[in-house]
Design a protein around this motif. Structure first.
Motif, PDB file in Angstrom:
ATOM      1  N   SER A   1       6.822  45.897  30.565  1.00  0.00           N
ATOM      2  CA  SER A   1       7.823  46.956  30.586  1.00  0.00           C
ATOM      3  C   SER A   1       8.761  46.849  31.777  1.00  0.00           C
ATOM      4  CB  SER A   1       7.136  48.323  30.590  1.00  0.00           C
ATOM      5  OG  SER A   1       6.345  48.461  31.761  1.00  0.00           O
ATOM      6  N   GLY A   2       8.333  46.204  32.873  1.00  0.00           N
ATOM      7  CA  GLY A   2       9.165  46.090  34.069  1.00  0.00           C
ATOM      8  C   GLY A   2       9.139  47.308  34.958  1.00  0.00           C
ATOM      9  N   ILE A   3       8.312  48.306  34.663  1.00  0.00           N
ATOM     10  CA  ILE A   3       8.212  49.511  35.490  1.00  0.00           C
ATOM     11  C   ILE A   3       7.331  49.202  36.700  1.00  0.00           C
ATOM     12  CG2 ILE A   3       7.502  51.916  35.538  1.00  0.00           C
ATOM     13  CD1 ILE A   3       7.983  52.051  32.555  1.00  0.00           C
ATOM     14  N   LYS A   4       7.802  49.595  37.871  1.00  0.00           N
ATOM     15  CA  LYS A   4       7.042  49.348  39.091  1.00  0.00           C
ATOM     16  C   LYS A   4       5.852  50.301  39.152  1.00  0.00           C
ATOM     17  CE  LYS A   4       7.495  48.690  44.068  1.00  0.00           C
ATOM     18  NZ  LYS A   4       8.406  48.748  45.245  1.00  0.00           N
ATOM     19  N   ARG A   5       4.690  49.762  39.318  1.00  0.00           N
ATOM     20  CA  ARG A   5       3.464  50.550  39.331  1.00  0.00           C
ATOM     21  C   ARG A   5       2.482  49.907  40.304  1.00  0.00           C
ATOM     22  NH1 ARG A   5       4.186  47.229  35.304  1.00  0.00           N
ATOM     23  NH2 ARG A   5       2.520  45.899  34.538  1.00  0.00           N
ATOM     24  N   VAL A   6       1.440  50.664  40.623  1.00  0.00           N
ATOM     25  CA  VAL A   6       0.450  50.222  41.603  1.00  0.00           C
ATOM     26  C   VAL A   6      -0.937  50.437  41.029  1.00  0.00           C
ATOM     27  CG1 VAL A   6      -0.330  50.396  44.008  1.00  0.00           C
ATOM     28  CG2 VAL A   6       2.023  51.004  43.410  1.00  0.00           C
ATOM     29  N   LEU A   7      -1.801  49.479  41.241  1.00  0.00           N
ATOM     30  CA  LEU A   7      -3.223  49.609  40.909  1.00  0.00           C
ATOM     31  C   LEU A   7      -3.980  49.856  42.203  1.00  0.00           C
ATOM     32  CD1 LEU A   7      -5.772  49.349  39.124  1.00  0.00           C
ATOM     33  CD2 LEU A   7      -5.662  46.883  39.509  1.00  0.00           C
ATOM     34  N   LEU A   8      -4.638  50.992  42.302  1.00  0.00           N
ATOM     35  CA  LEU A   8      -5.408  51.367  43.492  1.00  0.00           C
ATOM     36  C   LEU A   8      -6.893  51.261  43.190  1.00  0.00           C
ATOM     37  CD1 LEU A   8      -3.444  54.559  44.618  1.00  0.00           C
ATOM     38  CD2 LEU A   8      -3.103  52.210  45.375  1.00  0.00           C
ATOM     39  N   TRP A   9      -7.662  50.788  44.160  1.00  0.00           N
ATOM     40  CA  TRP A   9      -9.116  50.724  43.989  1.00  0.00           C
ATOM     41  C   TRP A   9      -9.797  50.708  45.356  1.00  0.00           C
ATOM     42  CZ3 TRP A   9      -6.134  46.314  43.799  1.00  0.00           C
ATOM     43  CH2 TRP A   9      -6.525  45.252  44.602  1.00  0.00           C
ATOM     44  N   CYS A  10     -11.050  51.136  45.348  1.00  0.00           N
ATOM     45  CA  CYS A  10     -11.913  51.108  46.534  1.00  0.00           C
ATOM     46  C   CYS A  10     -13.185  50.359  46.153  1.00  0.00           C
ATOM     47  CB  CYS A  10     -12.228  52.522  47.028  1.00  0.00           C
ATOM     48  SG  CYS A  10     -13.318  52.566  48.475  1.00  0.00           S
TER      49      CYS A  10
ATOM     50  N   GLY B   1       8.826  46.202  38.410  1.00  0.00           N
ATOM     51  CA  GLY B   1      10.013  46.425  39.210  1.00  0.00           C
ATOM     52  C   GLY B   1      10.974  45.268  39.111  1.00  0.00           C
ATOM     53  N   SER B   2      11.562  44.923  40.261  1.00  0.00           N
ATOM     54  CA  SER B   2      12.555  43.858  40.280  1.00  0.00           C
ATOM     55  C   SER B   2      11.933  42.473  40.233  1.00  0.00           C
ATOM     56  CB  SER B   2      13.422  43.979  41.545  1.00  0.00           C
ATOM     57  OG  SER B   2      12.604  43.908  42.711  1.00  0.00           O
TER      58      SER B   2
ATOM     59  N   VAL C   1       8.926  39.633  38.827  1.00  0.00           N
ATOM     60  CA  VAL C   1       8.389  39.278  37.527  1.00  0.00           C
ATOM     61  C   VAL C   1       7.136  40.106  37.286  1.00  0.00           C
ATOM     62  CG1 VAL C   1       7.464  37.419  36.120  1.00  0.00           C
ATOM     63  CG2 VAL C   1       9.325  36.962  37.727  1.00  0.00           C
ATOM     64  N   PRO C   2       7.042  40.844  36.192  1.00  0.00           N
ATOM     65  CA  PRO C   2       5.857  41.697  35.979  1.00  0.00           C
ATOM     66  C   PRO C   2       4.613  40.857  35.819  1.00  0.00           C
ATOM     67  CG  PRO C   2       7.222  41.594  34.001  1.00  0.00           C
ATOM     68  CD  PRO C   2       8.003  40.925  35.088  1.00  0.00           C
ATOM     69  N   GLY C   3       3.527  41.299  36.482  1.00  0.00           N
ATOM     70  CA  GLY C   3       2.272  40.592  36.388  1.00  0.00           C
ATOM     71  C   GLY C   3       1.553  40.911  35.092  1.00  0.00           C
ATOM     72  N   THR C   4       0.752  39.987  34.650  1.00  0.00           N
ATOM     73  CA  THR C   4       0.006  40.178  33.410  1.00  0.00           C
ATOM     74  C   THR C   4      -1.307  40.847  33.702  1.00  0.00           C
ATOM     75  OG1 THR C   4      -0.964  37.991  33.624  1.00  0.00           O
ATOM     76  CG2 THR C   4       1.075  38.147  32.375  1.00  0.00           C
ATOM     77  N   GLU C   5      -1.717  41.722  32.869  1.00  0.00           N
ATOM     78  CA  GLU C   5      -2.998  42.394  32.979  1.00  0.00           C
ATOM     79  C   GLU C   5      -3.889  41.899  31.855  1.00  0.00           C
ATOM     80  OE1 GLU C   5      -1.021  46.548  34.619  1.00  0.00           O
ATOM     81  OE2 GLU C   5      -2.269  46.514  32.845  1.00  0.00           O
TER      82      GLU C   5
END
Length: 242
Positions: free
Chosen positions: A176-185, A230-231, A233-237
């Protein structure tokens, strides 16, 4: 021989008593020193002086083992480090997260998803009202699925600790190109997917990816993050079944 303690006094004539070296067999000189004299009880030198014949034998043995001198120098022979070691300062500044309890996470529009690594199953448990006021990082989930690994083994309850995941009702597509963050502990064992810092509640607690990180409400440590979209290249999940 630096000091000989004569505990038993007898009538032996010291003028006729001699000592011989166990290595070369030569006669040694008998001397009497004060036991309280400084330096007689302990040799402060790191390497006391050896017998000349013994030192020569050790050098010859070393030459036989390493005739060309290719072996590395021992740690004791290296020069000591005089420059103080550099102790790096903490790289990231920790900031609090926008929510701490399950009730606050549900009010933010997130959905609870628990994954069992043993059964490879996802589940969305329903929390009792008493658990809504508890910290989401300190509450653990156990898999209650009945499994039977082999036909010859009796069925049993899995009991594996589940991986807690908080995610929006609809996941964001990887392309989608939307900037997002994966958070984990990694210490507490929880993850938060598709965090968008331009939307609430994250917009009220923004962080700079270069110098700031969130603080885990469970252990108080650093929360790891992976920025994608985001700006760039979107990473693959990877494939994640629902």
């Amino acid at each position: 021989m630096r000091f000989v303690d004569l505990r038993v006094s007898d009538d032996r004539d010291t003028r006729t008593t001699t000592f011989s070296c166990c290595l070369c067999g030569s006669e040694g000189a008998l001397t009497f020193d004060d036991p309280a004299k400084e330096g007689l009880q302990y040799d402060p030198r790191p390497r006391p002086v050896r017998h000349p014949d013994r030192a020569l034998r050790l050098r010859l043995v070393d030459r036989l083992h390493d005739p060309f001198g290719h072996k590395k120098a021992a740690r004791e022979d290296l020069s000591q480090r005089e420059k103080p070691r550099h102790e790096p300062q903490p790289r990231y500044q920790l900031k609090p997260m926008p929510f701490r309890t399950f009730g606050e996470a549900l009010a933010a529009g997130l959905v609870i998803n628990v994954y069992c690594r043993e059964c490879r199953r996802h589940a969305r448990p329903e929390l009792p009202p008493a658990a809504l006021d508890r910290c989401f990082a300190r509450l653990s989930f156990r898999c209650q699925s009945v499994v039977q690994r082999w036909p010859t083994m009796p069925p049993r309850v899995c009991g594996t600790r589940g991986l807690l995941g908080l995610e929006p009702p609809e996941r964001i597509s990887p392309n989608s190109g939307i900037k997002r963050v994966l958070l984990w502990c990694g210490r507490c064992g929880w993850e938060i997917y598709d965090v968008r810092q331009d939307q609430p509640p994250w917009s009220a607690y923004p962080i700079k990816s270069a110098s700031e990180r969130y603080c885990c409400p469970g252990c108080g440590g650093l929360v790891s993050g992976h920025w994608s979209g985001g700006s760039i290249v979107p990473g693959t999940e990877g494939y994640r079944p629902k």
